[in-house]
Design a protein around this motif. Structure first.
Motif, PDB file in Angstrom:
ATOM      1  N   LEU A 123       4.391 -13.289 -11.184  1.00 23.29           N
ATOM      2  CA  LEU A 123       4.463 -13.016  -9.277  1.00 23.29           C
ATOM      3  C   LEU A 123       3.315 -12.735  -8.597  1.00 23.29           C
ATOM      4  CD1 LEU A 123       8.643 -12.084  -9.418  1.00 23.29           C
ATOM      5  CD2 LEU A 123       7.103 -14.619  -8.905  1.00 23.29           C
ATOM      6  N   SER A 124       3.450 -11.161  -8.898  1.00 18.99           N
ATOM      7  CA  SER A 124       2.042 -10.185  -8.057  1.00 18.99           C
ATOM      8  C   SER A 124       0.527 -11.339  -8.633  1.00 18.99           C
ATOM      9  CB  SER A 124       2.312  -9.324  -8.409  1.00 18.99           C
ATOM     10  OG  SER A 124       1.613  -8.933 -10.437  1.00 18.99           O
ATOM     11  N   GLY A 125       0.669 -11.425  -9.694  1.00 16.68           N
ATOM     12  CA  GLY A 125      -0.884 -12.212  -9.468  1.00 16.68           C
ATOM     13  C   GLY A 125      -1.151 -13.338  -8.924  1.00 16.68           C
ATOM     14  N   SER A 126      -0.303 -14.124  -9.206  1.00 13.50           N
ATOM     15  CA  SER A 126       0.444 -15.192  -8.410  1.00 13.50           C
ATOM     16  C   SER A 126      -0.265 -15.659  -6.848  1.00 13.50           C
ATOM     17  CB  SER A 126       1.254 -16.073  -8.351  1.00 13.50           C
ATOM     18  OG  SER A 126       2.640 -15.358  -7.983  1.00 13.50           O
ATOM     19  N   VAL A 181      -3.345  -7.446   0.911  1.00 18.57           N
ATOM     20  CA  VAL A 181      -2.644  -8.155  -0.080  1.00 18.57           C
ATOM     21  C   VAL A 181      -2.384  -6.719  -1.689  1.00 18.57           C
ATOM     22  CG1 VAL A 181      -3.489  -9.859  -0.972  1.00 18.57           C
ATOM     23  CG2 VAL A 181      -3.957 -10.290   0.669  1.00 18.57           C
ATOM     24  N   TYR A 182      -3.226  -6.321  -1.449  1.00 17.21           N
ATOM     25  CA  TYR A 182      -2.968  -5.427  -2.700  1.00 17.21           C
ATOM     26  C   TYR A 182      -1.917  -4.211  -2.843  1.00 17.21           C
ATOM     27  CZ  TYR A 182      -6.870  -6.898  -5.721  1.00 17.21           C
ATOM     28  OH  TYR A 182      -7.302  -7.556  -6.587  1.00 17.21           O
ATOM     29  N   GLY A 183      -2.183  -3.842  -2.107  1.00 12.26           N
ATOM     30  CA  GLY A 183      -0.678  -3.165  -1.754  1.00 12.26           C
ATOM     31  C   GLY A 183       0.936  -3.696  -1.597  1.00 12.26           C
ATOM     32  N   TYR A 184       0.544  -5.183  -0.807  1.00 14.67           N
ATOM     33  CA  TYR A 184       2.288  -5.430  -0.770  1.00 14.67           C
ATOM     34  C   TYR A 184       2.342  -6.029  -2.309  1.00 14.67           C
ATOM     35  CZ  TYR A 184       3.017  -5.134   4.574  1.00 14.67           C
ATOM     36  OH  TYR A 184       3.528  -4.732   5.262  1.00 14.67           O
ATOM     37  N   SER A 185       0.963  -6.785  -2.265  1.00 12.41           N
ATOM     38  CA  SER A 185       1.407  -7.436  -4.137  1.00 12.41           C
ATOM     39  C   SER A 185       2.211  -6.405  -5.140  1.00 12.41           C
ATOM     40  CB  SER A 185       0.270  -7.760  -4.303  1.00 12.41           C
ATOM     41  OG  SER A 185      -0.788  -6.360  -5.111  1.00 12.41           O
ATOM     42  N   LEU A 186       2.001  -4.976  -4.779  1.00  7.00           N
ATOM     43  CA  LEU A 186       2.352  -4.026  -6.166  1.00  7.00           C
ATOM     44  C   LEU A 186       4.012  -3.497  -5.692  1.00  7.00           C
ATOM     45  CD1 LEU A 186      -0.471  -1.416  -5.967  1.00  7.00           C
ATOM     46  CD2 LEU A 186       0.316  -3.082  -7.326  1.00  7.00           C
ATOM     47  N   PRO A 193       1.394  -1.123   2.634  1.00  6.34           N
ATOM     48  CA  PRO A 193       0.825  -0.722   1.587  1.00  6.34           C
ATOM     49  C   PRO A 193       1.038   1.274   0.682  1.00  6.34           C
ATOM     50  CG  PRO A 193      -0.887  -2.028   2.256  1.00  6.34           C
ATOM     51  CD  PRO A 193       0.248  -2.224   3.403  1.00  6.34           C
ATOM     52  N   PHE A 194       1.025   1.515   2.169  1.00  2.00           N
ATOM     53  CA  PHE A 194       0.863   2.917   1.703  1.00  2.00           C
ATOM     54  C   PHE A 194       2.211   3.357   0.814  1.00  2.00           C
ATOM     55  CE2 PHE A 194       2.097   7.316   2.839  1.00  2.00           C
ATOM     56  CZ  PHE A 194       1.016   8.047   2.592  1.00  2.00           C
ATOM     57  N   TRP A 195       3.160   2.980   1.901  1.00  3.11           N
ATOM     58  CA  TRP A 195       4.426   3.729   1.866  1.00  3.11           C
ATOM     59  C   TRP A 195       4.840   2.870   0.162  1.00  3.11           C
ATOM     60  CZ3 TRP A 195       6.107   8.208   2.680  1.00  3.11           C
ATOM     61  CH2 TRP A 195       5.176   8.071   3.468  1.00  3.11           C
ATOM     62  N   ILE A 196       4.693   1.585  -0.014  1.00  2.00           N
ATOM     63  CA  ILE A 196       4.909   1.303  -1.375  1.00  2.00           C
ATOM     64  C   ILE A 196       4.045   1.690  -2.381  1.00  2.00           C
ATOM     65  CG2 ILE A 196       3.981  -1.244  -2.604  1.00  2.00           C
ATOM     66  CD1 ILE A 196       4.614  -2.711  -0.099  1.00  2.00           C
ATOM     67  N   CYS A 197       2.869   2.358  -1.976  1.00  2.00           N
ATOM     68  CA  CYS A 197       2.295   2.610  -3.751  1.00  2.00           C
ATOM     69  C   CYS A 197       2.806   4.042  -3.637  1.00  2.00           C
ATOM     70  CB  CYS A 197       1.054   2.715  -3.252  1.00  2.00           C
ATOM     71  SG  CYS A 197      -0.348   1.731  -3.209  1.00  2.00           S
ATOM     72  N   ALA A 198       2.933   4.810  -2.502  1.00  2.00           N
ATOM     73  CA  ALA A 198       4.287   5.972  -3.350  1.00  2.00           C
ATOM     74  C   ALA A 198       4.726   5.762  -3.424  1.00  2.00           C
ATOM     75  CB  ALA A 198       3.596   6.591  -1.457  1.00  2.00           C
ATOM     76  N   THR A 199       6.267   4.846  -2.862  1.00  2.62           N
ATOM     77  CA  THR A 199       7.569   4.980  -4.064  1.00  2.62           C
ATOM     78  C   THR A 199       7.145   4.360  -5.412  1.00  2.62           C
ATOM     79  OG1 THR A 199       8.258   3.428  -2.126  1.00  2.62           O
ATOM     80  CG2 THR A 199       9.518   3.681  -4.059  1.00  2.62           C
ATOM     81  N   LEU A 200       6.091   3.632  -5.613  1.00  3.62           N
ATOM     82  CA  LEU A 200       6.010   3.310  -6.901  1.00  3.62           C
ATOM     83  C   LEU A 200       5.475   3.943  -7.435  1.00  3.62           C
ATOM     84  CD1 LEU A 200       5.447   0.848  -8.676  1.00  3.62           C
ATOM     85  CD2 LEU A 200       3.766   0.607  -8.121  1.00  3.62           C
TER      86      LEU A 200
END
Length: 306
Positions: free
Chosen positions: A237-240, A204-209, A123-130
């Motif tokens: 996709l992410s909402g599901s 869950v929220y981190g990976y959904s992003l 989640p941390f690196w997904i948010c940073a990349t986003l």
């Protein structure tokens, strides 16, 4: 008077004689009565309960592991305590990313990917990349829109990085915190509700992003229709993933409360996606100043063009 041992010996002797005369005969011990329908019904109920626990991720395996002391953690003020949140290998992270991009209908994301080892690394690196993807793509989008205009001078907007970071990290932490608190509160009201841990919800929220990272790159395309199609596809996709994860935890609650919870989760998720698209990519064009003449006192007179 015959004793109990004598009666048992006589019963055994009679059974031996019966089997000697008729080998196909069967014997039934009076000390072991067959299961009654109530016991069979209880076994059926236990089987159904185990199926529900498997779907919700509340089976006794986690409880046994906790009681056995296998998940003992260091005190929260030590470095080792936070190090456990990043103790995950590349294969697990890639598997969870794949599960968030290609959700399996009817499967619980926490149960399949998270519960065995929830982490903050992904989640941390997904948010940073986003954050950097949205900021850079927003600047490139603005550049391509004005490309070819002689009056336009490109100036990178570094403030978009801080704005994107504030919005994304606030969403990835505050919304899970609020949802976790709500589930804990409802768990005290309705005994059948199963609450996820705060770390599991953040995971869950981190990976959904993750799905928004390639979507933000494609938002560079200067076509509003394409951008809105992309954002709706990523949102579905992410909402599901969020709906299939949190619906089993609230479905035993009051129907209105359960539906309101799911609607709120989806609306907040949509607000983040649409807000990023509207602010970083569909913002109105800034006026460009074109110097036209110099006044006698040395100042520059400028006109505004669109």
């Amino acid at each position: 008077m015959a004793t109990v041992d004598d009666l048992k010996f006589q019963e055994f002797d009679d059974a031996a004689n019966l089997l000697a005369g008729n080998p196909d005969a069967t014997t039934i011990s009076i000390d072991e009565p067959s299961e009654n329908p109530k016991n069979q019904y209880g076994l059926l109920q236990d089987s159904r309960r185990e199926e529900d626990d498997e779907l919700l991720g509340t089976d006794d395996s986690d409880k046994t592991e906790l009681l056995a002391g296998r998940k003992k953690s260091a005190p929260f003020w030590t470095f080792e305590y936070y190090q456990t949140f990043f103790d995950v290998d590349t294969y697990q992270v890639l598997d969870r990313i794949k599960g968030s991009v290609f959700p399996i209908p009817g499967k619980n994301f926490v149960r399949l990917y998270i519960r065995s080892n929830p982490d903050l690394y992904g989640p941390f690196w997904i948010c940073a990349t986003l954050v950097f993807t949205i900021a850079i793509s927003g600047n490139l989008s603005n550049f391509f829109i004005h490309l070819g205009k002689p009056a336009y001078q490109y100036v990178p907007e570094f403030r978009k990085v801080s704005i994107a970071a504030t919005a994304i990290y606030a969403y990835a932490w505050l919304v899970p915190l609020a949802l976790w608190g709500f589930l804990m509160w409802r768990n005290s009201k309705v005994m059948n509700i199963v609450s996820y841990s705060f770390l599991e919800i953040v995971c869950v929220y981190g990976y959904s992003l993750f799905i928004y990272i390639p979507t933000a790159i494609l938002w560079i395309i200067p076509q509003k229709a394409v951008r809105w199609i992309l954002v709706m596809f990523a949102l579905c996709l992410s909402g599901s993933v969020l709906v299939m994860t949190f619906w089993p935890a609230v479905r035993e609650d009051n129907r209105r409360i359960a539906l309101a919870t799911m609607v709120t989760v989806v609306l907040l998720h949509a607000l983040l996606a649409i807000g990023c698209l509207a602010y970083f990519f569909d913002a109105p064009d800034l006026n460009v100043l074109i110097p036209t003449a110099a006044a006698q006192n040395g100042t520059i007179v400028a006109t505004k063009t669109q």
